[in-house]
Design an enzyme around this catalytic site. Structure first.
Site, PDB file in Angstrom:
ATOM      1  N   LYS A  69     -72.244 -17.990  28.278  1.00 42.60           N
ATOM      2  CA  LYS A  69     -71.371 -18.665  29.248  1.00 42.60           C
ATOM      3  C   LYS A  69     -69.904 -18.746  28.816  1.00 42.60           C
ATOM      4  CE  LYS A  69     -74.747 -21.513  31.688  1.00 42.60           C
ATOM      5  NZ  LYS A  69     -75.107 -22.871  32.131  1.00 42.60           N
ATOM      6  N   ASN A  90     -70.730 -19.417  34.675  1.00 52.83           N
ATOM      7  CA  ASN A  90     -72.136 -19.011  34.867  1.00 52.83           C
ATOM      8  C   ASN A  90     -72.298 -18.035  36.019  1.00 52.83           C
ATOM      9  OD1 ASN A  90     -71.870 -20.672  37.082  1.00 52.83           O
ATOM     10  ND2 ASN A  90     -73.909 -21.550  36.872  1.00 52.83           N
ATOM     11  N   ASP A 105     -72.473 -24.619  38.004  1.00 58.64           N
ATOM     12  CA  ASP A 105     -73.382 -25.672  37.502  1.00 58.64           C
ATOM     13  C   ASP A 105     -73.009 -27.021  38.124  1.00 58.64           C
ATOM     14  OD1 ASP A 105     -75.125 -24.306  35.814  1.00 58.64           O
ATOM     15  OD2 ASP A 105     -73.741 -24.385  34.124  1.00 58.64           O
ATOM     16  N   GLY A 128     -74.566 -38.146  28.805  1.00 59.50           N
ATOM     17  CA  GLY A 128     -74.523 -36.792  28.248  1.00 59.50           C
ATOM     18  C   GLY A 128     -73.104 -36.255  28.228  1.00 59.50           C
ATOM     19  N   ALA A 129     -72.876 -35.327  27.297  1.00 58.86           N
ATOM     20  CA  ALA A 129     -71.549 -34.702  27.191  1.00 58.86           C
ATOM     21  C   ALA A 129     -71.681 -33.243  26.746  1.00 58.86           C
ATOM     22  CB  ALA A 129     -70.683 -35.488  26.204  1.00 58.86           C
ATOM     23  N   GLY A 130     -72.865 -32.640  26.967  1.00 58.88           N
ATOM     24  CA  GLY A 130     -73.079 -31.236  26.633  1.00 58.88           C
ATOM     25  C   GLY A 130     -72.565 -30.337  27.753  1.00 58.88           C
ATOM     26  N   GLY A 131     -73.038 -29.086  27.764  1.00 53.66           N
ATOM     27  CA  GLY A 131     -72.543 -28.113  28.733  1.00 53.66           C
ATOM     28  C   GLY A 131     -72.758 -28.539  30.173  1.00 53.66           C
ATOM     29  N   ALA A 132     -73.962 -29.026  30.492  1.00 54.25           N
ATOM     30  CA  ALA A 132     -74.259 -29.415  31.876  1.00 54.25           C
ATOM     31  C   ALA A 132     -73.425 -30.630  32.275  1.00 54.25           C
ATOM     32  CB  ALA A 132     -75.749 -29.725  32.029  1.00 54.25           C
TER      33      ALA A 132
HETATM   34  P1  NDP Z   1     -76.511 -29.326  25.550  1.00 52.34           P
HETATM   35  O1  NDP Z   1     -77.333 -28.972  24.379  1.00 52.34           O
HETATM   36  O2  NDP Z   1     -75.163 -28.703  25.716  1.00 52.34           O
HETATM   37  O3  NDP Z   1     -76.301 -30.934  25.577  1.00 52.34           O
HETATM   38  C1  NDP Z   1     -77.378 -31.796  25.398  1.00 52.34           C
HETATM   39  C2  NDP Z   1     -76.964 -33.217  25.720  1.00 52.34           C
HETATM   40  O4  NDP Z   1     -78.127 -34.055  25.616  1.00 52.34           O
HETATM   41  C3  NDP Z   1     -75.928 -33.811  24.772  1.00 52.34           C
HETATM   42  O5  NDP Z   1     -75.143 -34.739  25.457  1.00 52.34           O
HETATM   43  C4  NDP Z   1     -76.821 -34.497  23.733  1.00 52.34           C
HETATM   44  O6  NDP Z   1     -76.171 -35.556  23.027  1.00 52.34           O
HETATM   45  C5  NDP Z   1     -77.887 -35.069  24.645  1.00 52.34           C
HETATM   46  N1  NDP Z   1     -79.150 -35.372  23.958  1.00 52.34           N
HETATM   47  C6  NDP Z   1     -80.109 -34.484  23.596  1.00 52.34           C
HETATM   48  N2  NDP Z   1     -81.151 -35.146  23.018  1.00 52.34           N
HETATM   49  C7  NDP Z   1     -80.818 -36.464  23.026  1.00 52.34           C
HETATM   50  C8  NDP Z   1     -81.471 -37.644  22.577  1.00 52.34           C
HETATM   51  N3  NDP Z   1     -82.680 -37.602  22.010  1.00 52.34           N
HETATM   52  N4  NDP Z   1     -80.858 -38.831  22.755  1.00 52.34           N
HETATM   53  C9  NDP Z   1     -79.633 -38.885  23.338  1.00 52.34           C
HETATM   54  N5  NDP Z   1     -78.959 -37.808  23.775  1.00 52.34           N
HETATM   55  C10 NDP Z   1     -79.549 -36.612  23.619  1.00 52.34           C
HETATM   56  O7  NDP Z   1     -77.443 -29.025  26.810  1.00 52.34           O
HETATM   57  P2  NDP Z   1     -76.979 -28.765  28.331  1.00 52.34           P
HETATM   58  O8  NDP Z   1     -75.898 -29.723  28.650  1.00 52.34           O
HETATM   59  O9  NDP Z   1     -76.740 -27.313  28.536  1.00 52.34           O
HETATM   60  O10 NDP Z   1     -78.301 -29.114  29.139  1.00 52.34           O
HETATM   61  C11 NDP Z   1     -78.741 -30.471  29.307  1.00 52.34           C
HETATM   62  C12 NDP Z   1     -79.823 -30.507  30.358  1.00 52.34           C
HETATM   63  O11 NDP Z   1     -79.309 -30.139  31.642  1.00 52.34           O
HETATM   64  C13 NDP Z   1     -80.974 -29.531  30.081  1.00 52.34           C
HETATM   65  O12 NDP Z   1     -82.165 -30.240  30.132  1.00 52.34           O
HETATM   66  C14 NDP Z   1     -80.936 -28.528  31.199  1.00 52.34           C
HETATM   67  O13 NDP Z   1     -82.229 -28.177  31.599  1.00 52.34           O
HETATM   68  C15 NDP Z   1     -80.225 -29.301  32.296  1.00 52.34           C
HETATM   69  N6  NDP Z   1     -79.515 -28.388  33.208  1.00 52.34           N
HETATM   70  C16 NDP Z   1     -79.913 -28.394  34.495  1.00 52.34           C
HETATM   71  C17 NDP Z   1     -79.328 -27.531  35.394  1.00 52.34           C
HETATM   72  C18 NDP Z   1     -79.832 -27.535  36.802  1.00 52.34           C
HETATM   73  O14 NDP Z   1     -79.442 -26.660  37.570  1.00 52.34           O
HETATM   74  N7  NDP Z   1     -80.642 -28.491  37.213  1.00 52.34           N
HETATM   75  C19 NDP Z   1     -78.218 -26.622  35.006  1.00 52.34           C
HETATM   76  C20 NDP Z   1     -77.866 -26.715  33.610  1.00 52.34           C
HETATM   77  C21 NDP Z   1     -78.518 -27.569  32.749  1.00 52.34           C
HETATM   78  P3  NDP Z   1     -75.300 -35.259  21.696  1.00 52.34           P
HETATM   79  O15 NDP Z   1     -73.959 -34.759  22.163  1.00 52.34           O
HETATM   80  O16 NDP Z   1     -75.236 -36.575  21.025  1.00 52.34           O
HETATM   81  O17 NDP Z   1     -76.070 -34.217  20.912  1.00 52.34           O
END
Ligand code: NDP
Length: 280
Positions: A69, A90, A105, A128-132
């Site tokens: 991506k 994407n 997304d 959350g603060a990851g990619g999604a």
């Molecule tokens: P990333 O790995 O980039 O980010 C993961 C996020 O989840 C971070 O904020 C992380 O926190 C947090 N996290 C993971 N485990 C825990 C935990 N045990 N406790 C607290 N926080 C946690 O993943 P993405 O952002 O790419 O994806 C996240 C979700 O979004 C996935 O499940 C994916 O399936 C879904 N998604 C859905 C889409 C759709 O079309 N419906 C499209 C894209 C994604 P930290 O920063 O602290 O690590």
């Protein structure tokens, strides 16, 4: 070589079990479009050649999933507004000889949310603060959300998203630490869960949110699409909240992608039913 059909597709790794293929091919068939959407497994080292190949073969566009991506951007000729702010792509769209990167997304999420509530002027809590989460936050800010509280386990990632939102969009964002059960402030309109907690196979997992703090006037959305009915959404429904599931986000991404490529508005219900039939 003959390329009789307009080609679109997905550069993914690994290529197995891609629900997007089934969903988009179902839409093409339903609308009588003589198009194909194929899945191609592309290793990171082969990405440049894959994009060059798509150009050479006249592909109308394609999707990129993790890990491509961000890496794909240097092989493109331009970016859409939100893709540029998010810093990830994407969906690639051919515009004449140019390949333009878009990010659907977050836009898919906002389209799904709009079926229940317009985010303009609303107060949002985002987990959350990851990619999604990043894609969703930028789009919801561009859609006019007034305030966004970013709640994330790691403060550094959370604050980085807050800074991006405050610098590049008109929303007011702040970071809120996630320690123990998070109580959602009573003046919140929209609660968005965008971490990976609850994703198959950990379907019994539920994010640490104080369920009693959810009020019936709040809309609760979950980015997890497998399963569509997460424990969080069931708990929110039990509190009288309207909910939006991750399947709706996935479907709307597909609708937006097909619109980019073919110019047509396809039926989201056909795509959603295809995903439900896959029994993800
Ligand atoms: P990333 O790995 O980039 O980010 C993961 C996020 O989840 C971070 O904020 C992380 O926190 C947090 N996290 C993971 N485990 C825990 C935990 N045990 N406790 C607290 N926080 C946690 O993943 P993405 O952002 O790419 O994806 C996240 C979700 O979004 C996935 O499940 C994916 O399936 C879904 N998604 C859905 C889409 C759709 O079309 N419906 C499209 C894209 C994604 P930290 O920063 O602290 O690590």
């Amino acid at each position: 070589m003959n390329f009789l059909l307009p080609l679109t597709g997905s550069f993914a790794q690994p290529a197995a079990e891609n629900p997007t293929v089934a969903m988009i091919e179902a839409a093409y068939q339903h609308h009588g479009l003589d198009w194909r959407y194929i899945n191609v497994e592309v290793a990171p080292d082969d990405l440049a050649d894959a994009v060059r190949g798509a150009r050479a073969m006249g592909w109308r566009g394609f999707n990129c999933s993790i890990p491509h991506k961000v890496a794909v951007i240097e092989h493109l000729d331009g970016l859409g507004k939100s893709a540029e702010i998010i810093g990830a792509v994407n969906t690639i769209v051919r515009d004449g000889d140019r390949l333009i990167g878009e990010n659907t997304d977050g836009r898919g999420f906002v389209a799904a949310l709009r079926e229940v509530v317009d985010p303009a002027g609303k107060s949002v809590v985002l987990f959350g603060a990851g990619g999604a989460a990043r894609a969703v936050a930028v789009e919801i800010a561009l859609a006019g959300a007034a305030r966004i509280a970013v709640v994330n386990r790691s403060a550094g990632r959370g604050q980085a998203l807050v800074d991006l939102l405050n610098e590049r969009t008109g929303t007011q964002a702040h970071y809120a630490p996630w320690e123990g059960k998070f109580a959602v402030p009573a003046d919140t309109d929209i609660v968005i869960h965008a971490t990976s907690i609850g994703l198959y196979p950990d379907v019994e997992a539920i994010p640490e949110i104080d369920i009693d703090s959810l009020k019936s006037n709040m809309v609760v959305a979950d980015g997890i699409h497998n399963p569509p009915q997460t424990r969080l959404l069931r708990a929110a429904q039990g509190r009288g909240c309207k909910t939006v599931d991750g399947l709706a986000m996935l479907v709307q991404q597909g609708v937006i992608g097909v619109k980019y490529w073919t110019g047509l508005d396809v039926d989201p219900l056909v795509m959603r039913q295809t995903l439900l039939d896959l029994d993800l």
